[in-house]
Design an enzyme around this catalytic site. Structure first.
Site, PDB file in Angstrom:
ATOM      1  N   TYR A   5      -9.309  -8.086  34.253  1.00 43.99           N
ATOM      2  CA  TYR A   5      -9.541  -7.456  32.941  1.00 43.99           C
ATOM      3  C   TYR A   5     -10.080  -8.499  31.954  1.00 43.99           C
ATOM      4  O   TYR A   5      -9.558  -8.685  30.859  1.00 43.99           O
ATOM      5  CB  TYR A   5      -8.252  -6.835  32.391  1.00 43.99           C
ATOM      6  CG  TYR A   5      -7.577  -5.841  33.289  1.00 43.99           C
ATOM      7  CD1 TYR A   5      -7.970  -4.506  33.304  1.00 43.99           C
ATOM      8  CD2 TYR A   5      -6.539  -6.220  34.131  1.00 43.99           C
ATOM      9  CE1 TYR A   5      -7.338  -3.581  34.125  1.00 43.99           C
ATOM     10  CE2 TYR A   5      -5.902  -5.308  34.969  1.00 43.99           C
ATOM     11  CZ  TYR A   5      -6.307  -3.991  34.953  1.00 43.99           C
ATOM     12  OH  TYR A   5      -5.680  -3.089  35.768  1.00 43.99           O
TER      13      TYR A   5
ATOM     14  N   CYS B  73       0.143  -5.851  25.931  1.00 40.85           N
ATOM     15  CA  CYS B  73       0.196  -5.263  24.584  1.00 40.85           C
ATOM     16  C   CYS B  73       1.164  -4.084  24.536  1.00 40.85           C
ATOM     17  O   CYS B  73       1.225  -3.383  23.533  1.00 40.85           O
ATOM     18  CB  CYS B  73      -1.201  -4.818  24.136  1.00 40.85           C
ATOM     19  SG  CYS B  73      -1.962  -3.579  25.204  1.00 40.85           S
TER      20      CYS B  73
ATOM     21  N   CYS C 207      -7.260  -2.037   1.913  1.00 41.54           N
ATOM     22  CA  CYS C 207      -6.231  -1.979   2.953  1.00 41.54           C
ATOM     23  C   CYS C 207      -5.610  -3.355   3.110  1.00 41.54           C
ATOM     24  O   CYS C 207      -6.321  -4.373   3.158  1.00 41.54           O
ATOM     25  CB  CYS C 207      -6.832  -1.496   4.271  1.00 41.54           C
ATOM     26  SG  CYS C 207      -5.645  -1.435   5.636  1.00 41.54           S
TER      27      CYS C 207
ATOM     28  N   CYS D 170      -0.923   5.731   5.526  1.00 41.74           N
ATOM     29  CA  CYS D 170      -1.827   6.477   6.401  1.00 41.74           C
ATOM     30  C   CYS D 170      -1.251   6.639   7.804  1.00 41.74           C
ATOM     31  O   CYS D 170      -1.765   7.402   8.614  1.00 41.74           O
ATOM     32  CB  CYS D 170      -3.178   5.771   6.483  1.00 41.74           C
ATOM     33  SG  CYS D 170      -3.110   4.140   7.272  1.00 41.74           S
TER      34      CYS D 170
ATOM     35  N   GLN E 190     -10.112  -9.403  20.373  1.00 44.53           N
ATOM     36  CA  GLN E 190      -8.820  -9.226  19.690  1.00 44.53           C
ATOM     37  C   GLN E 190      -9.019  -9.145  18.184  1.00 44.53           C
ATOM     38  O   GLN E 190      -9.799  -9.911  17.601  1.00 44.53           O
ATOM     39  CB  GLN E 190      -7.888 -10.388  20.028  1.00 44.53           C
ATOM     40  CG  GLN E 190      -7.455 -10.439  21.477  1.00 44.53           C
ATOM     41  CD  GLN E 190      -6.271  -9.528  21.780  1.00 44.53           C
ATOM     42  OE1 GLN E 190      -5.851  -8.737  20.945  1.00 44.53           O
ATOM     43  NE2 GLN E 190      -5.736  -9.632  22.980  1.00 44.53           N
TER      44      GLN E 190
ATOM     45  N   GLU F 162     -14.196  -7.387  35.435  1.00 41.62           N
ATOM     46  CA  GLU F 162     -14.152  -6.399  34.358  1.00 41.62           C
ATOM     47  C   GLU F 162     -14.954  -5.176  34.790  1.00 41.62           C
ATOM     48  O   GLU F 162     -16.027  -5.303  35.384  1.00 41.62           O
ATOM     49  CB  GLU F 162     -14.728  -6.994  33.063  1.00 41.62           C
ATOM     50  CG  GLU F 162     -14.915  -6.016  31.925  1.00 41.62           C
ATOM     51  CD  GLU F 162     -13.608  -5.362  31.492  1.00 41.62           C
ATOM     52  OE1 GLU F 162     -13.576  -4.121  31.461  1.00 41.62           O
ATOM     53  OE2 GLU F 162     -12.646  -6.087  31.199  1.00 41.62           O
TER      54      GLU F 162
ATOM     55  N   CYS G 251       0.180   1.273   9.030  1.00 41.20           N
ATOM     56  CA  CYS G 251       1.149   0.209   8.725  1.00 41.20           C
ATOM     57  C   CYS G 251       2.522   0.823   8.499  1.00 41.20           C
ATOM     58  O   CYS G 251       3.030   0.855   7.373  1.00 41.20           O
ATOM     59  CB  CYS G 251       0.699  -0.573   7.494  1.00 41.20           C
ATOM     60  SG  CYS G 251      -0.853  -1.434   7.716  1.00 41.20           S
TER      61      CYS G 251
ATOM     62  N   ASP H  11      -4.533  -9.267  31.859  1.00 42.68           N
ATOM     63  CA  ASP H  11      -4.374  -8.769  30.489  1.00 42.68           C
ATOM     64  C   ASP H  11      -4.826  -7.309  30.468  1.00 42.68           C
ATOM     65  O   ASP H  11      -5.918  -6.988  30.005  1.00 42.68           O
ATOM     66  CB  ASP H  11      -5.210  -9.620  29.525  1.00 42.68           C
ATOM     67  CG  ASP H  11      -5.006  -9.222  28.070  1.00 42.68           C
ATOM     68  OD1 ASP H  11      -4.141  -8.371  27.797  1.00 42.68           O
ATOM     69  OD2 ASP H  11      -5.734  -9.760  27.212  1.00 42.68           O
TER      70      ASP H  11
ATOM     71  N   CYS I  93       0.857  -1.184   0.000  1.00 41.65           N
ATOM     72  CA  CYS I  93       0.000   0.000   0.000  1.00 41.65           C
ATOM     73  C   CYS I  93       0.894   1.234   0.000  1.00 41.65           C
ATOM     74  O   CYS I  93       1.801   1.341   0.815  1.00 41.65           O
ATOM     75  CB  CYS I  93      -0.914   0.000   1.230  1.00 41.65           C
ATOM     76  SG  CYS I  93      -1.878   1.503   1.440  1.00 41.65           S
TER      77      CYS I  93
END
Length: 464
Positions: free
Chosen positions: A319, A415, A166, A84, A290, A340, A87, A388, A80
């Site tokens: 979480y 993450c 995309c 933007c 996810q 949660e 990526c 998490d 691509c």
């Protein structure tokens, strides 16, 4: 090379030729002028680049690539060419992407957690690192009297016009998005203007079930009124039979938050479904799920392996979201308690447990750092805690509550390697030992990386 006249060896707008020596975790190349680092996007280590200095700070600066005079063998032609900002690694080989992310995790373990001895296993990448996303949220604008859709250009609110294909979106989403925009234009729907707070359509969200093929289309509007919606629904259903849910979310606030509080189903179900392993999950517009389903299974299998639970173990899943990890754990454990803070997520989690015939799990609404001390007083002593957290990591209050429960093992799914390393240092000082780290590439062609860490409680002489 132009001479510097300031306190730094380079000046803004200066053009120079520089060797790229390193790369940041966000994918920018790093070159140095008399020891002064310059960060240059779209460059790779080993390359020689002609650049323009665009920003100068006291200790570092930023450059813009003008020309490459020497290229790296790891450079690839981007699929691509929009760039933007999503990526940001698409100009580098996938092998180099994995190496970069591996190094990122290894470096924070050493520099932030000070855990040089803990093995960081080779990152688990994807066989096909393309078209993996099962969710998109596309802003809408107007140009020359027509709706346009596309991602914002990096560090701006300017939409890159009609970015229909995309590389990371699923193939089905790349087909549906331009047709939805076509219908909106056809039926006279106006784009929302954030400056005047007028217009109707703010965002288009599409969610898919990777393994079921089901799709949900969510139209995020400022107003309850949506011109031509009945005819649009008919045309969408006719062209794409795999669409199972068409939803309108109303957000009438001046805000950058995408979804509003009110959601109504225009047609079909309020959920779509997807599977992870043997489990089926219902996904609503607001569900956290996810975005890379293939790697999610890899991530959860590793978390389950590290948890090493048996039929006698009691587990806490902090979480827990809509119960994805909780239900994986419940297949092995005696009992699982999920926490949660989002009430809607807990309702989804309960329904997912019922849907999968799992009855040894209890879901509770609340902040984990508040709920867990109460459970401790009530005599709950979990064998394993799985956590998490969001990108900001764990609050000190939560870490204290987790350590007070004294589980024999903690499995930390992260993450954000930097906040992971920070929290691991605290847990190590609090009586836990990090045993191993497994990075997983959940987001190919981006700078993001996930990791799973196993921690064991250190047995002390007083058996504390």
């Amino acid at each position: 090379m132009a001479k510097s006249t300031g306190n730094t060896p380079v000046q803004k707008n200066e053009q120079l030729t520089i060797m790229i020596e390193d790369i940041t975790h966000e994918g920018s190349g790093v070159g140095k002028v008399d020891g002064y680092p310059l960060f240059i996007p779209k460059t790779l280590p080993g390359e020689e680049a002609v650049i323009k200095v665009v920003k100068v700070n006291k200790n570092y600066g930023f450059g813009k690539l003008l020309e490459l005079t020497k290229t790296s063998p790891e450079r690839v032609d981007p699929t691509c060419h929009v760039y933007c900002g999503g990526c940001q690694l698409q100009h580098m080989s996938y092998a180099l992407q994995l190496q970069m992310k591996q190094n990122q995790v290894h470096n924070v373990m050493k520099k932030i957690a000070h855990l040089e001895h803990v093995p960081v296993h080779p990152i688990i990448g994807m066989e096909d690192p393309s078209h993996y996303r099962n969710k998109i949220q596309i802003p809408v604008d107007e140009k020359n009297g027509e709706l346009i859709t596309g991602y914002y250009q990096k560090r701006s609110h300017r939409i890159l016009q009609n970015q229909d294909t995309c590389y990371v979106h699923s193939h089905a989403m790349n087909e549906v998005l331009p047709f939805v925009r076509h219908l909106m234009n056809k039926h006279g729907v106006q784009a929302y203007d954030e400056k005047t707070h007028r217009g109707e359509l703010r965002h288009i969200m599409i969610r898919t079930g990777h393994f079921t093929g089901e799709m949900m289309v969510v139209l995020v509007t400022r107003t309850a009124k949506l011109p031509g919606k009945e005819r649009m629904i008919e045309e969408l259903r006719e062209k794409f039979p795999f669409i199972k849910s068409i939803v309108q979310n109303i957000n009438d606030q001046r805000t950058n938050v995408i979804l509003g509080k009110k959601t109504k189903v225009l047609w079909g179900a309020s959920y779509i479904h997807d599977t992870i392993g043997d489990l089926t999950f219902a996904i609503s517009p607001k569900s956290f799920y996810q975005v890379n389903p293939v790697q999610t299974k890899v991530l959860y299998d590793k978390a389950l392996e590290y948890a090493a639970i048996d039929e006698n173990d009691v587990v806490v899943d902090a979480y827990c979201g809509i119960g994805t990890i909780s239900l994986f754990l419940a297949q092995k454990a005696k009992k699982v308690y999920g926490i949660e803070v989002v009430p809607e997520a807990i309702e989804d989690a309960k329904k997912n447990a019922e849907r999968n015939g799992i009855n040894n799990v209890t879901f509770t609404v609340g902040q984990a750092e508040k709920v867990m001390p109460t459970w401790k007083k009530e005599g709950l002593d979990p064998d394993v805690i799985v956590v998490d957290p969001p990108r900001k990591g764990c609050d000190q209050e939560f870490l204290d509550a987790m350590m007070a429960m004294k589980p024999k093992r903690i499995v930390y799914v992260s993450c954000n390697p930097s906040t992971l390393a920070r929290d691991l240092r605290i847990l190590e000082d609090g009586g836990y030992e990090a045993k191993e780290v497994q990075p997983v590439d959940m987001f190919p062609n981006t700078g993001h990386v996930e990791a799973v860490v196993l921690l064991d409680r250190i047995k002390r002489a007083n058996n504390d």
